[in-house]
Design a protein around this motif. Structure first.
Motif, PDB file in Angstrom:
ATOM      1  N   UNK A  33      -1.335   6.547   5.275  1.00  0.00           N
ATOM      2  CA  UNK A  33      -2.054   7.499   6.107  1.00  0.00           C
ATOM      3  C   UNK A  33      -3.007   6.734   7.024  1.00  0.00           C
ATOM      4  N   UNK A  34      -2.948   7.019   8.320  1.00  0.00           N
ATOM      5  CA  UNK A  34      -3.875   6.412   9.270  1.00  0.00           C
ATOM      6  C   UNK A  34      -5.081   7.337   9.405  1.00  0.00           C
ATOM      7  N   UNK A  35      -6.225   6.883   8.917  1.00  0.00           N
ATOM      8  CA  UNK A  35      -7.429   7.704   8.911  1.00  0.00           C
ATOM      9  C   UNK A  35      -8.023   7.823  10.308  1.00  0.00           C
ATOM     10  N   UNK A  40      -6.599   2.396   7.953  1.00  0.00           N
ATOM     11  CA  UNK A  40      -5.457   3.079   7.342  1.00  0.00           C
ATOM     12  C   UNK A  40      -5.334   2.673   5.875  1.00  0.00           C
ATOM     13  N   UNK A  41      -4.658   3.486   5.095  1.00  0.00           N
ATOM     14  CA  UNK A  41      -4.450   3.242   3.668  1.00  0.00           C
ATOM     15  C   UNK A  41      -2.988   3.514   3.319  1.00  0.00           C
ATOM     16  N   UNK A  87      -2.449   0.138  -4.302  1.00  0.00           N
ATOM     17  CA  UNK A  87      -3.153   0.857  -3.239  1.00  0.00           C
ATOM     18  C   UNK A  87      -3.748  -0.178  -2.292  1.00  0.00           C
ATOM     19  N   UNK A  88      -3.592   0.043  -0.999  1.00  0.00           N
ATOM     20  CA  UNK A  88      -4.088  -0.879   0.012  1.00  0.00           C
ATOM     21  C   UNK A  88      -4.929  -0.142   1.034  1.00  0.00           C
TER      22      UNK A  88
END
Length: 92
Positions: A33-35, A40-41, A87-88
């Motif tokens: 997901x690009x916040x 992004x994560x 998780x990144x």
């Protein structure tokens, strides 16, 4: 699975003279997901199917029944199932 067995041997959890671990399949999936424009994560998961394991060793040492100098051996069987999760977060 060779990596897993190498890890077990490095941790001194298993010391086998002979061992075999079956191959397994792996399924992996991820979502991201690009916040905003610079952050992004993402999350990933890998699931491995069960693999059978066999291992054996012989020692020239005292056996559990007290016999000194005899060659005692052991044999183990089991199965291994592995899953990994990651998780990144990225700053671009």
């Amino acid at each position: 699975m060779v990596v897993l067995l190498s890890l077990l041997l490095a941790l001194n959890i298993a010391e086998f003279e002979q061992y075999d671990i079956d191959q397994s399949w792996m399924f992996g999936a991820g979502i991201g997901y690009q916040i905003n424009d610079w952050f992004r994560v993402d999350w990933t998961a890998n699931l491995y199917s069960q693999a059978d394991f066999t291992g054996s060793s012989e020692f020239n040492t005292a056996c559990s029944d007290g016999t000194v100098g005899a060659i005692c051996s052991y044999s183990d069987t089991g199965n291994v199932r592995v899953s990994t999760y990651l998780a990144n977060a990225y700053i671009d």
